[in-house]
Design an enzyme around this catalytic site. Structure first.
Site, PDB file in Angstrom:
ATOM      1  N   ARG A   1       0.870  -1.182   0.000  1.00 61.52           N
ATOM      2  CA  ARG A   1       0.000   0.000   0.000  1.00 61.52           C
ATOM      3  C   ARG A   1       0.899   1.221   0.000  1.00 61.52           C
ATOM      4  NH1 ARG A   1      -3.740   3.024  -1.344  1.00 61.52           N
ATOM      5  NH2 ARG A   1      -5.581   3.453  -0.033  1.00 61.52           N
ATOM      6  N   GLY A   2       0.886   1.959  -1.106  1.00 65.82           N
ATOM      7  CA  GLY A   2       1.833   3.043  -1.307  1.00 65.82           C
ATOM      8  C   GLY A   2       1.795   4.114  -0.246  1.00 65.82           C
ATOM      9  N   GLU A   3       0.603   4.532   0.162  1.00 69.60           N
ATOM     10  CA  GLU A   3       0.510   5.649   1.104  1.00 69.60           C
ATOM     11  C   GLU A   3       1.092   5.294   2.463  1.00 69.60           C
ATOM     12  OE1 GLU A   3      -3.835   5.550   3.140  1.00 69.60           O
ATOM     13  OE2 GLU A   3      -3.842   6.011   0.997  1.00 69.60           O
ATOM     14  N   ASP A   4       1.169   3.975   2.814  1.00 68.79           N
ATOM     15  CA  ASP A   4       1.739   3.549   4.092  1.00 68.79           C
ATOM     16  C   ASP A   4       3.262   3.398   4.050  1.00 68.79           C
ATOM     17  OD1 ASP A   4      -0.722   3.445   5.237  1.00 68.79           O
ATOM     18  OD2 ASP A   4      -0.932   1.270   5.179  1.00 68.79           O
ATOM     19  N   THR A   5       3.766   2.912   2.926  1.00 69.69           N
ATOM     20  CA  THR A   5       5.141   2.400   2.946  1.00 69.69           C
ATOM     21  C   THR A   5       6.041   2.867   1.805  1.00 69.69           C
ATOM     22  OG1 THR A   5       4.434   0.441   1.704  1.00 69.69           O
ATOM     23  CG2 THR A   5       4.399   0.279   4.118  1.00 69.69           C
TER      24      THR A   5
ATOM     25  N   GLU B   1      -4.497  -7.797  -6.395  1.00 73.67           N
ATOM     26  CA  GLU B   1      -3.124  -8.317  -6.550  1.00 73.67           C
ATOM     27  C   GLU B   1      -2.928  -9.564  -5.696  1.00 73.67           C
ATOM     28  OE1 GLU B   1      -0.369  -4.348  -7.409  1.00 73.67           O
ATOM     29  OE2 GLU B   1      -0.129  -5.482  -5.554  1.00 73.67           O
TER      30      GLU B   1
ATOM     31  N   GLY C   1      -7.137   3.353 -13.866  1.00 73.15           N
ATOM     32  CA  GLY C   1      -8.370   2.695 -14.268  1.00 73.15           C
ATOM     33  C   GLY C   1      -8.934   1.795 -13.194  1.00 73.15           C
TER      34      GLY C   1
END
Length: 661
Positions: free
Chosen positions: A36-40, A102, A68
């Site tokens: 999760r990009g916003e976390d890590t 994913e 998308g």
């Protein structure tokens, strides 16, 4: 030397086995990161990705594909083309349907392709992921359950399955660098890149049982530091066993290093030290300017590391002292495995256990030979007897079976017979002897003499019969010489008999042969009836001849037979010999003689100028023709044994102070 290697794959008890068709080149990436990009993205993932890259682990990370409603085909392909997927569960992971989709795809590939999946629990509890509760559950609850109602159960099942897999929990307050290093170490040795497993052997006959025995001696479960040696002659498979052991247990260690061909590279120990340190510490920029500095690095920088180190083909104690100085250099649970031809270095370094490699059993030897000679488990009927002959020649030595079998592949029966009949000039024989001769070349001068005497004269003798002969001819006492040759796996004592592998005996005799391939009298030792007869008849002996032993009953002799052998130390003419046209006298015997054993000696008298002050043994019992030993008095200060029984002349007088006439 023929290649004995082929890649094998290993797997840990906690990992999913690779399929039989798996191959390192089947995958484009070694690691796929799901997070999760916003976390890590700007902290843990950035550091983790850098560490993977520094270790040379090809990693896919999604930086640009999240557009998308559906996962792009490129992302699906990246998952399918990755050897290992690592899911970084963070507090907000489950709030992203991208991450959850994913995850579902990753678990599908785990089932369909046997791919590895590991989880990192970054500031979340595995049980919260498993049951979607706590802060992790709250993030999951933020999803629009009506919009994604068809996926909710699938996502929940995926989260539960992934949380049950082997993984690494990270909690607040831990150091990220240390945590990441631990993950990288386990990934490198356990699941990420099985292509890093060492090549072992194409046909691992007997290797499994040998390696299991070594693993038992290593006691991997214990937390102490343990050193074990693998010992045996050249060509018996020490390196092959060590590779198999290394592959099977390296995943249990944070770091590992297989240091190959130590003997060949021992002229640059600093380079070996650097190789060891780089593998263990993972720092490719490390420089070792001197051996002393390398020792200091090893002593100070590995003390907290649980390591597996293999030193292959050690031939001197200095190599052990500079590479694995003592157990305290390594962290608890570390293991050091050493292969060598010389047991002495293992004992001197105080290893905990020594494993002596055994020769292959007859059925194993025939199997290994057949796989190389015919590419099948057994020989065709018309080749069976010739194959059995080849196996008898090899006597269970894997190197000989592989080299000889490979050389005979696709040859006619006539060619087989010619090759098996040859003893010196055919390629396979030379290749085998060259490997075995490495141990001989490492011996000192006296030990070389001991070895050649045993190979040429004393193989199969009782130790007590051979020892006085060796003691007489060398300054080094036989009790030490025999022990040293045993330590070097060149001889073995069974039931007080000196035993030597036929191929090692052949190597020793060939060493003497190569001293002068064309001139018999230029060789140091003579033992065959034909060779002794030729040299004595034709008076072609030289200063090179130091030993003659005759165990058969036909030789010729003349007055000049010994006249050119000025350094002859050992004569043993044991049987009753028929001497054709001999005039009962010789002109010369070497003053270097230590051992003169000549029962039924045909001489009337020894030469007048025979002053053998080094003589230890004189045995001429039942020499009824002799009238006196020599003219005048002779002093033999080293003479300890004399047998004149059956010598009937009353002119032989013996004085207590070592003088005879």
């Amino acid at each position: 030397m023929a290649s004995l290697t082929k890649e094998i794959a290993s797997s840990s008890s906690s990992s999913v086995p690779f399929s039989s068709t798996d191959h390192p080149n089947h995958y484009k990436y070694e690691v796929f990161l799901s997070f999760r990009g916003e976390d890590t993205r700007h902290n843990f993932i950035d550091h983790f990705r850098s560490a993977l890259c520094d270790k040379g682990i090809e990693t896919f990370i999604d930086d640009k594909l999240r557009r998308g409603e559906e996962i792009p085909a490129a992302l699906v392909k990246a998952i399918e083309e990755s050897r290992v997927s690592i899911i970084v569960f963070s507090p907000n992971y489950a709030s992203s349907r991208w991450c959850l989709d994913e995850l579902v795809k990753i678990l599908e590939c785990r089932k369909s392709k046997g791919q590895e999946v590991r989880s990192v629990f970054y500031k979340v509890d595995p049980s919260d992921v498993r049951h979607q509760r706590g802060a992790f559950g709250k993030a999951f609850a933020t999803l629009d359950q009506h919009k994604h109602k068809d996926s909710m159960e699938k996502w929940k099942a995926a989260l539960t399955e992934a949380a049950n897999l082997s993984g690494w929990p990270f909690k607040d307050g831990e150091y990220e660098a240390k945590f990441i290093k631990k993950i990288i170490g386990e990934l490198s040795t356990q699941v990420v890149n099985p292509s890093c497993d060492l090549h072992v052997t194409e046909h691992p006959i007997g290797i499994k049982s040998f390696s299991e025995e070594v693993c038992k001696l290593l006691r991997v479960e214990e937390n102490s530091v343990h050193m074990v040696g693998i010992w045996g002659p050249g060509g018996i498979g020490k390196t092959t066993i060590a590779k198999a052991v290394f592959n099977s247990i390296r995943h249990r260690f944070a770091c590992s290093c297989f240091l190959a061909e130590v003997r060949s590279n021992s002229n640059d120990l600093a380079k070996l030290q650097k190789g060891l340190l780089v593998d263990i510490l993972g720092d490719s920029t490390l420089e070792v300017s001197s051996v002393d500095q390398g020792v200091s690095f090893i002593k100070t920088r590995m003390r907290k590391q649980k390591v597996l180190i293999v030193l292959d083909d050690v031939n001197h104690s200095s190599q052990l002292q500079k590479l694995v100085p003592y157990p305290g250099c390594f962290g608890p649970g570390s293991r050091v495995l050493i292969t060598t031809r010389d047991k002495r270095w293992l004992i001197a370094h105080q290893v905990d256990e020594v494993y002596q490699v055994k020769m292959l059993k007859d059925h194993q030897a025939l199997n290994l030979f057949s796989l190389n000679a015919f590419k099948s488990n057994a020989p065709p009927g018309e080749y069976l007897k010739l194959s059995q002959r080849a196996v008898r020649y090899a006597q269970g030595l894997p190197l000989a079976l592989i080299v000889l079998g490979s050389h005979l592949f696709r040859r006619s029966i006539e060619e087989w017979e010619a090759i098996l009949d040859s003893s010196r000039r055919e390629d396979p024989h030379i290749e085998i002897r060259d490997v075995l001769k490495i141990s001989y070349d490492a011996l000192g001068a006296d030990l070389k003499g001991y070895f050649l005497d045993i190979a040429c004269f004393f193989k199969g003798w009782h130790v007590e019969n051979a020892k006085p002969r060796l003691d007489a001819c060398y300054d080094l006492k036989s009790v030490n010489g025999i022990a040293r040759l045993q330590e070097k796996a060149l001889i073995r004592i069974d039931d007080d008999i000196i035993w030597m592998h036929d191929l090692i005996e052949e190597m020793g005799k060939d060493t003497v042969h190569q001293e002068s391939p064309d001139e018999l009298g230029e060789r140091s030792r003579l033992w065959s009836e034909d060779d002794v007869n030729y040299v004595l008849t034709n008076t072609t002996g030289t200063n090179k001849v130091i030993g003659i032993q005759v165990l058969t009953s036909n030789i010729s002799l003349n007055a000049k037979s010994f006249s050119t052998m000025k350094k002859l130390k050992y004569i043993s003419i044991i049987p009753i010999i028929y001497y054709e046209s001999f005039w009962r006298n010789i002109d010369y015997l070497s003053d270097e003689l230590r051992w003169l054993e000549w029962p039924h000696c045909p001489l009337q008298c020894f030469p007048a100028d025979f002053h053998a002050k080094k003589l230890v043994n004189l045995n001429i019992h039942r020499s009824s023709i002799i009238t006196h030993l020599w003219e005048g008095y002779k002093s033999f200060p080293l003479l300890t044994y004399m047998n004149l029984s059956g010598c009937e002349s009353d002119r032989i007088v013996i004085h207590q102070r070592g003088e005879t006439r």
